[in-house]
Design a protein around this motif. Structure first.
Motif, PDB file in Angstrom:
ATOM      1  N   ALA A 146       0.706   2.511 -10.084  1.00  0.00           N
ATOM      2  CA  ALA A 146       0.581   3.737 -10.860  1.00  0.00           C
ATOM      3  C   ALA A 146       1.083   4.943 -10.078  1.00  0.00           C
ATOM      4  CB  ALA A 146      -0.875   3.941 -11.259  1.00  0.00           C
ATOM      5  N   LEU A 147       1.259   4.804  -8.766  1.00  0.00           N
ATOM      6  CA  LEU A 147       1.690   5.904  -7.932  1.00  0.00           C
ATOM      7  C   LEU A 147       3.202   6.015  -7.838  1.00  0.00           C
ATOM      8  CD1 LEU A 147      -0.877   5.414  -5.022  1.00  0.00           C
ATOM      9  CD2 LEU A 147      -1.054   6.966  -6.964  1.00  0.00           C
ATOM     10  N   ASP A 148       3.926   5.086  -8.388  1.00  0.00           N
ATOM     11  CA  ASP A 148       5.375   5.101  -8.363  1.00  0.00           C
ATOM     12  C   ASP A 148       5.869   6.169  -9.339  1.00  0.00           C
ATOM     13  OD1 ASP A 148       8.075   4.631  -8.441  1.00  0.00           O
ATOM     14  OD2 ASP A 148       7.932   2.688  -9.429  1.00  0.00           O
ATOM     15  N   PRO A 149       6.519   7.245  -8.842  1.00  0.00           N
ATOM     16  CA  PRO A 149       6.938   8.318  -9.751  1.00  0.00           C
ATOM     17  C   PRO A 149       7.873   7.826 -10.841  1.00  0.00           C
ATOM     18  CG  PRO A 149       7.082   9.032  -7.454  1.00  0.00           C
ATOM     19  CD  PRO A 149       6.812   7.551  -7.437  1.00  0.00           C
ATOM     20  N   ARG A 150       8.778   6.910 -10.517  1.00  0.00           N
ATOM     21  CA  ARG A 150       9.691   6.397 -11.532  1.00  0.00           C
ATOM     22  C   ARG A 150       8.928   5.657 -12.615  1.00  0.00           C
ATOM     23  NH1 ARG A 150      14.224   2.067  -9.912  1.00  0.00           N
ATOM     24  NH2 ARG A 150      12.333   0.816  -9.721  1.00  0.00           N
ATOM     25  N   GLY A 151       7.941   4.838 -12.209  1.00  0.00           N
ATOM     26  CA  GLY A 151       7.137   4.116 -13.175  1.00  0.00           C
ATOM     27  C   GLY A 151       6.322   5.053 -14.047  1.00  0.00           C
ATOM     28  N   THR A 152       5.791   6.129 -13.453  1.00  0.00           N
ATOM     29  CA  THR A 152       5.025   7.104 -14.228  1.00  0.00           C
ATOM     30  C   THR A 152       5.913   7.820 -15.230  1.00  0.00           C
ATOM     31  OG1 THR A 152       3.465   7.419 -12.403  1.00  0.00           O
ATOM     32  CG2 THR A 152       3.554   9.146 -14.065  1.00  0.00           C
ATOM     33  N   ARG A 153       7.128   8.179 -14.820  1.00  0.00           N
ATOM     34  CA  ARG A 153       8.052   8.843 -15.745  1.00  0.00           C
ATOM     35  C   ARG A 153       8.400   7.927 -16.916  1.00  0.00           C
ATOM     36  NH1 ARG A 153      10.444  10.625 -10.873  1.00  0.00           N
ATOM     37  NH2 ARG A 153      12.053   8.996 -11.033  1.00  0.00           N
ATOM     38  N   GLU A 154       8.640   6.633 -16.632  1.00  0.00           N
ATOM     39  CA  GLU A 154       8.953   5.689 -17.706  1.00  0.00           C
ATOM     40  C   GLU A 154       7.758   5.522 -18.643  1.00  0.00           C
ATOM     41  OE1 GLU A 154      10.144   0.974 -18.329  1.00  0.00           O
ATOM     42  OE2 GLU A 154      10.168   1.842 -16.329  1.00  0.00           O
ATOM     43  N   PHE A 155       6.556   5.424 -18.086  1.00  0.00           N
ATOM     44  CA  PHE A 155       5.330   5.315 -18.863  1.00  0.00           C
ATOM     45  C   PHE A 155       5.203   6.522 -19.785  1.00  0.00           C
ATOM     46  CE2 PHE A 155       0.388   5.040 -18.357  1.00  0.00           C
ATOM     47  CZ  PHE A 155       0.275   4.545 -19.645  1.00  0.00           C
TER      48      PHE A 155
ATOM     49  N   ILE B  32      -0.816 -23.856  -1.477  1.00  0.00           N
ATOM     50  CA  ILE B  32      -0.005 -25.009  -1.887  1.00  0.00           C
ATOM     51  C   ILE B  32       1.000 -25.344  -0.788  1.00  0.00           C
ATOM     52  CG2 ILE B  32       1.681 -25.865  -3.560  1.00  0.00           C
ATOM     53  CD1 ILE B  32       0.360 -24.155  -5.663  1.00  0.00           C
ATOM     54  N   ASP B  33       1.035 -26.611  -0.409  1.00  0.00           N
ATOM     55  CA  ASP B  33       1.942 -27.056   0.649  1.00  0.00           C
ATOM     56  C   ASP B  33       3.394 -26.845   0.239  1.00  0.00           C
ATOM     57  OD1 ASP B  33      -0.183 -27.855   2.192  1.00  0.00           O
ATOM     58  OD2 ASP B  33      -0.113 -29.943   1.534  1.00  0.00           O
ATOM     59  N   SER B  34       4.214 -26.457   1.195  1.00  0.00           N
ATOM     60  CA  SER B  34       5.671 -26.366   1.033  1.00  0.00           C
ATOM     61  C   SER B  34       6.096 -25.331  -0.010  1.00  0.00           C
ATOM     62  CB  SER B  34       6.271 -27.734   0.649  1.00  0.00           C
ATOM     63  OG  SER B  34       5.897 -28.726   1.571  1.00  0.00           O
ATOM     64  N   LEU B  35       5.215 -24.361  -0.314  1.00  0.00           N
ATOM     65  CA  LEU B  35       5.550 -23.338  -1.298  1.00  0.00           C
ATOM     66  C   LEU B  35       5.838 -22.016  -0.600  1.00  0.00           C
ATOM     67  CD1 LEU B  35       5.699 -22.435  -4.304  1.00  0.00           C
ATOM     68  CD2 LEU B  35       3.280 -21.794  -4.091  1.00  0.00           C
ATOM     69  N   HIS B  36       6.978 -21.418  -0.947  1.00  0.00           N
ATOM     70  CA  HIS B  36       7.320 -20.083  -0.441  1.00  0.00           C
ATOM     71  C   HIS B  36       7.378 -19.133  -1.632  1.00  0.00           C
ATOM     72  CE1 HIS B  36       8.879 -16.985   2.131  1.00  0.00           C
ATOM     73  NE2 HIS B  36       9.965 -16.841   1.383  1.00  0.00           N
ATOM     74  N   ILE B  37       6.620 -18.040  -1.563  1.00  0.00           N
ATOM     75  CA  ILE B  37       6.503 -17.093  -2.677  1.00  0.00           C
ATOM     76  C   ILE B  37       7.256 -15.810  -2.349  1.00  0.00           C
ATOM     77  CG2 ILE B  37       4.913 -15.763  -4.112  1.00  0.00           C
ATOM     78  CD1 ILE B  37       2.745 -17.851  -3.420  1.00  0.00           C
ATOM     79  N   VAL B  38       8.121 -15.398  -3.267  1.00  0.00           N
ATOM     80  CA  VAL B  38       8.817 -14.115  -3.155  1.00  0.00           C
ATOM     81  C   VAL B  38       8.543 -13.352  -4.440  1.00  0.00           C
ATOM     82  CG1 VAL B  38      11.023 -12.924  -2.825  1.00  0.00           C
ATOM     83  CG2 VAL B  38      10.636 -15.173  -1.756  1.00  0.00           C
ATOM     84  N   ASP B  39       7.602 -12.391  -4.406  1.00  0.00           N
ATOM     85  CA  ASP B  39       7.251 -11.721  -5.653  1.00  0.00           C
ATOM     86  C   ASP B  39       8.217 -10.580  -5.949  1.00  0.00           C
ATOM     87  OD1 ASP B  39       5.951  -9.399  -4.203  1.00  0.00           O
ATOM     88  OD2 ASP B  39       4.535 -10.977  -3.661  1.00  0.00           O
ATOM     89  N   LEU B  40       8.451 -10.392  -7.249  1.00  0.00           N
ATOM     90  CA  LEU B  40       9.363  -9.358  -7.745  1.00  0.00           C
ATOM     91  C   LEU B  40       8.600  -8.512  -8.753  1.00  0.00           C
ATOM     92  CD1 LEU B  40      12.546 -11.576  -8.362  1.00  0.00           C
ATOM     93  CD2 LEU B  40      12.105 -10.075  -6.406  1.00  0.00           C
ATOM     94  N   GLN B  41       8.337  -7.261  -8.401  1.00  0.00           N
ATOM     95  CA  GLN B  41       7.608  -6.385  -9.314  1.00  0.00           C
ATOM     96  C   GLN B  41       8.596  -5.660 -10.218  1.00  0.00           C
ATOM     97  OE1 GLN B  41       4.777  -3.728  -7.537  1.00  0.00           O
ATOM     98  NE2 GLN B  41       4.219  -2.775  -9.485  1.00  0.00           N
ATOM     99  N   GLY B  42       8.400  -5.813 -11.527  1.00  0.00           N
ATOM    100  CA  GLY B  42       9.276  -5.142 -12.469  1.00  0.00           C
ATOM    101  C   GLY B  42       9.264  -5.826 -13.816  1.00  0.00           C
ATOM    102  N   ALA B  43      10.136  -5.360 -14.685  1.00  0.00           N
ATOM    103  CA  ALA B  43      10.256  -5.925 -16.024  1.00  0.00           C
ATOM    104  C   ALA B  43      10.877  -7.316 -15.954  1.00  0.00           C
ATOM    105  CB  ALA B  43      11.101  -5.009 -16.907  1.00  0.00           C
ATOM    106  N   TYR B  44      10.658  -8.116 -17.007  1.00  0.00           N
ATOM    107  CA  TYR B  44      11.100  -9.510 -17.008  1.00  0.00           C
ATOM    108  C   TYR B  44      12.584  -9.658 -16.687  1.00  0.00           C
ATOM    109  CZ  TYR B  44       6.788 -10.273 -19.758  1.00  0.00           C
ATOM    110  OH  TYR B  44       5.496 -10.318 -20.201  1.00  0.00           O
TER     111      TYR B  44
END
Length: 324
Positions: free
Chosen positions: A5-14, A126-138
């Motif tokens: 919620a602190l992202d100015p770009r996200g707030t402007r889009e909201f 989970i074994d052998s799992l590498h997670i790279v999260d991407l925050q944003g629209a689909y």
């Protein structure tokens, strides 16, 4: 206040989206994606545990029961991306099955930073799992994922929980076409979709007697108060769930109990609601199995296989890209 919620770009889009959709007449609207801030995400996780809300349990039963069957139909190796990962709880079964084959690279994509943090915590063991999260629209997240793939990589995109039902039917087809345009031959999409069922079964899932869904819906107004400086009085609104028989969808609304004027400073917008007027916040469309197969064909996929839950009619459908 959540970090996102602190992202100015996200707030402007909201703020821009709020101004655009609340200006609509005769039906004011708000985009359902804004239901999922940190508070909304936490409330939705509670909703999934309610006895009336069978959708998530059906989704999980299918994934738990048929994970190996689904995975056996995929090329190897495969990179996994998930559109709207949420907490990642139901994704575990697919990832654990894939991890039996070796290293798994998983990209959860979600607008909610809180959801991505919960997802990482849920799946970290989970074994052998590498997670790279991407925050944003689909589609933004999916585009970024495709830019990171190497030649020869195959993708499995997960779109679970019947999130496709939150789109109107025309926009749902357009969204799947846009997903398809980012994929390559051999890539797959696992689509979860809630099926048509009796109103007596489906309506309580969106209007539970304990009021959790009402709190989830009303939190959208509270979020605008927190992030956009709005002055919604939540005591003057009531959650309302309706079944639209012609469109085969549940609609969630917020009904104004009184005539009132609301100011939203960050959106530079003021509007007046009549007593009884509603703000439409979410749709949940229901599908037939043949309709899902047609949806695949119309959007450039081939429907390879469908798995259906008997207790709460729900389907997982595996779509494949067969041509450019």
């Amino acid at each position: 206040m959540p970090a996102e919620a602190l992202d100015p770009r996200g707030t402007r889009e909201f703020a821009s989206d709020v101004r655009q959709h609340l200006s609509k007449t005769p039906q004011r609207e708000l985009h359902s994606k804004y239901l999922y801030d940190a508070v909304g995400t936490a409330l939705f996780e509670v909703i999934t545990l309610l006895p009336e809300y069978g959708l998530t349990r059906a989704d999980e039963r299918l994934l738990r029961t048929y994970a190996d069957d689904i995975v056996n139909r995929l090329p190897s190796p495969v990179i996994v991306g998930e559109l709207g990962s949420g907490s990642g709880r139901k994704t575990r079964w697919i990832l654990e099955s894939l991890s039996k084959r070796g290293y798994v690279l998983y990209y959860p994509i979600d607008v909610s930073g809180a959801a991505l943090r919960a997802c990482r915590n849920e799946l970290a063991a989970i074994d052998s799992l590498h997670i790279v999260d991407l925050q944003g629209a689909y589609l933004d997240g999916l585009w970024e994922l495709t830019q990171r793939r190497s030649a020869g990589d195959s993708l499995l995109i997960l779109f679970l929980g019947s999130t496709i039902g939150n789109f109107e039917r025309g926009p749902a087809r357009q969204f799947l076409r846009e997903v398809r345009a980012l994929l390559s031959p051999g890539d797959t999409l696992l689509l979860g979709a809630d099926l048509v069922k009796p109103v007596s079964q489906v309506l309580p899932a969106y209007d539970d007697p304990t009021g959790v869904t009402a709190a989830f819906n009303l939190n959208l107004l509270a979020r605008m108060n927190r992030e956009l400086g709005a002055d919604f009085d939540l005591r003057c609104f009531r959650h309302e769930a309706r079944y639209n028989e012609a469109e085969r969808r549940i609609e969630m609304h917020l009904r104004s109990e009184v005539g009132q004027t609301v100011r939203i400073p960050a959106a530079e917008f003021t509007f007046t609601l009549r007593a009884g007027e509603t703000i439409w916040t979410e749709s949940s469309h229901k599908f037939g199995l043949a309709e899902i197969q047609e949806l695949a064909q119309e959007t450039g996929f081939c429907c390879v296989k469908q798995w259906v839950d008997a207790e709460w009619p729900f389907a997982e459908s595996l779509f494949r890209v067969d041509r450019r």
